[in-house]
Design an enzyme around this catalytic site. Structure first.
Site, PDB file in Angstrom:
ATOM      1  N   ASP A 168       4.576  -6.463  10.766  1.00 30.52           N
ATOM      2  CA  ASP A 168       3.941  -5.639   9.732  1.00 30.52           C
ATOM      3  C   ASP A 168       2.447  -5.458  10.001  1.00 30.52           C
ATOM      4  O   ASP A 168       1.893  -6.013  10.963  1.00 30.52           O
ATOM      5  CB  ASP A 168       4.188  -6.318   8.374  1.00 30.52           C
ATOM      6  CG  ASP A 168       4.333  -5.322   7.237  1.00 30.52           C
ATOM      7  OD1 ASP A 168       3.947  -4.157   7.396  1.00 30.52           O
ATOM      8  OD2 ASP A 168       4.815  -5.735   6.156  1.00 30.52           O
ATOM      9  N   ASP A 197       6.405   2.737   2.509  1.00 30.05           N
ATOM     10  CA  ASP A 197       7.679   2.181   2.044  1.00 30.05           C
ATOM     11  C   ASP A 197       8.570   3.196   1.326  1.00 30.05           C
ATOM     12  O   ASP A 197       8.098   4.076   0.622  1.00 30.05           O
ATOM     13  CB  ASP A 197       7.419   1.012   1.090  1.00 30.05           C
ATOM     14  CG  ASP A 197       6.922  -0.211   1.840  1.00 30.05           C
ATOM     15  OD1 ASP A 197       6.608  -0.085   3.038  1.00 30.05           O
ATOM     16  OD2 ASP A 197       6.853  -1.282   1.224  1.00 30.05           O
TER      17      ASP A 197
HETATM   18  C1  GAL Z   1       5.464  -3.700   3.813  1.00 33.43           C
HETATM   19  C2  GAL Z   1       6.643  -3.163   4.609  1.00 33.43           C
HETATM   20  C3  GAL Z   1       7.897  -3.475   3.831  1.00 33.43           C
HETATM   21  C4  GAL Z   1       8.004  -4.977   3.619  1.00 33.43           C
HETATM   22  C5  GAL Z   1       6.764  -5.505   2.934  1.00 33.43           C
HETATM   23  C6  GAL Z   1       6.754  -7.014   2.855  1.00 33.43           C
HETATM   24  O1  GAL Z   1       4.292  -3.455   4.522  1.00 33.43           O
HETATM   25  O2  GAL Z   1       6.485  -1.786   4.815  1.00 33.43           O
HETATM   26  O3  GAL Z   1       9.032  -2.963   4.503  1.00 33.43           O
HETATM   27  O4  GAL Z   1       8.182  -5.587   4.862  1.00 33.43           O
HETATM   28  O5  GAL Z   1       5.590  -5.092   3.620  1.00 33.43           O
HETATM   29  O6  GAL Z   1       5.637  -7.505   2.218  1.00 33.43           O
END
Ligand code: GAL
Length: 414
Positions: free
Chosen positions: A157, A212
């Site tokens: 991430d 997301d």
């Molecule tokens: C976001 C990501 C999500 C999930 C989340 C967890 O940045 O796009 O899919 O992994 O973090 O905190």
């Protein structure tokens, strides 16, 4: 003289040894031969967010097998954010001892014993998005831990990465995974900020193209400083990216929301479009309690075959008329998939005169000409043969739903 020669030899061999210790050349290229079709699996985030523990993960793995998802091709069980505990005095990361008391190696062994593969999550920054320890500065140690635990897939991430350049940060973790020596799929998750489709194919196997996803058909969910997108919004953001996808390197429009609250025709449309655009299929629902309809969507073999087609060509949007989009995807052996998507909130009467249309996939120099070649049509949702392209298609398409066919040249042996 003798002493001088001995001294010289000692100096020379220490220089040599020193150089040998430092001559490891980083390998910044991903492991080849993985994710040759879009990866299929499950991830904890969309449904469970930070509420993950080993009991849940084991039960999901059990359900993956008993539901028939594994048999349909779903392989990866991916734990997303918040599995982390602390780093030890040497900097090695450990799972949260309350949530994962048996440790990651034991959990991975369990997943492997079911014939499944194990995925984990980290972040290129100092902390994950959920505030757990990130990998920045610990990349090689973290990769070593993942390899030791038997991990097969890493989602990486992009929170808390101030001052980092994405391509470099992802290359660092790739080099770390290479050094650790265990082949892993690398899922690049920097939300499409720095055009990962341009540098991602060398470094990882899939890259998020957007922020997301949210479990609504066409809404935007505000979260203050950021927002999440409904499935149609995400679909619109894939424009201009199909040229970057192919075996081993996929555009990732985010994980599935099938079974997480939309109505069944919306779930079907969501799934159909993810299959048309050769998206990774990472289920995000509770596999232990899913409805029969959800399972049927996720495991429809004929629809999955369109996603998993060996050519790995991302589908193209052919036309948009009165809120109905028509998409085509070239398939192996001269077949085509076609999907009519009704984005409107009311049902639409559609007509499509195959012989009058000229479908051209410019990128791959493939064309579908139903005026000169007749195709047999199979409705892949109802699994019924429904005639040929000789006849104009006339159908009623409910709101937020799809009509999806596989076209096969008439007379060809299948
Ligand atoms: C976001 C990501 C999500 C999930 C989340 C967890 O940045 O796009 O899919 O992994 O973090 O905190």
């Amino acid at each position: 003289m003798k002493i001088f020669i001995i001294a010289l030899t000692i100096v020379f061999s220490s220089v040599q040894a020193f150089c040998q210790g430092n001559n490891y050349i980083q390998n910044y290229k991903k492991y080849d031969g993985l994710a040759l079709t879009p990866p299929m699996g499950w991830n904890s985030w969309n449904k469970f967010a930070c509420d993950v523990d080993e009991k849940l993960i084991k039960e999901i793995a059990d359900a993956m097998v008993s539901s028939g998802m594994k048999a349909a091709g779903y392989t990866y069980i991916n734990i997303d954010d918040c599995w982390h505990g602390d780093r030890d005095s040497l900097g090695f990361i450990h799972p949260d001892p309350k949530r994962f008391p048996s440790g990651m190696k034991a959990l991975t062994d369990y997943i492997h014993s079911k014939g499944l593969k194990m995925g984990i999550y980290s972040d290129a920054g100092s902390q994950t998005c959920g505030g757990r320890p990130g990998s920045r500065g610990y990349e090689f140690q973290d990769a070593q831990c993942y390899a030791k635990w038997g991990i097969d897939y890493l989602k990486y991430d992009w929170c808390n990465t101030e001052g980092l350049k994405a391509e470099g940060a992802y290359k660092t973790i790739t080099a770390a995974l290479r050094k650790a020596g265990r082949p892993m799929v690398l899922s690049i998750c920097e939300w499409g900020n720095d055009k990962p489709w341009e540098w991602g194919p060398q470094v990882g196997h899939l890259w998020r193209t957007t922020g997301d996803i949210y479990n609504c058909f066409d809404c935007i969910k505000e979260h203050g400083t950021w927002h999440a997108n409904g499935v149609m919004k995400i679909l619109d953001m894939q424009k201009g990216l199909r040229q970057y996808a192919g075996p081993g390197h996929w555009n990732d429009p985010d994980m599935l929301e099938v079974g997480n609250g939309m109505v069944v025709n919306e779930d079907r449309a969501h799934f159909a479009m993810w299959c048309m655009i050769a998206a990774p299929l990472i289920a995000g629902n509770d596999l232990r309690t899913m409805s029969k309809e959800t399972l049927e969507i996720l495991t429809n073999k004929e629809v999955l075959a369109i996603n998993q087609d060996e050519l790995g060509i991302q589908g193209l949007q052919y036309s948009v008329k009165d809120s109905v989009e028509t998409w085509f995807k070239p398939l192996k052996g001269g077949d085509w998939a076609v999907t009519f998507l009704n984005r409107s909130t009311s049902a639409k009467q559609i007509t499509f005169d195959w012989k009058a249309e000229q479908v051209l996939d410019d990128l791959n120099k493939l064309s579908l000409n139903a005026a000169s070649t007749t195709y047999n049509m199979r409705n892949v949702w109802t699994k019924k043969d429904v005639g040929t392209t000789k006849k104009e298609l006339k159908a009623n398409l409910p709101a937020h739903d799809v009509l999806m066919f596989r076209l096969t040249k008439a007379g060809s042996k299948k």
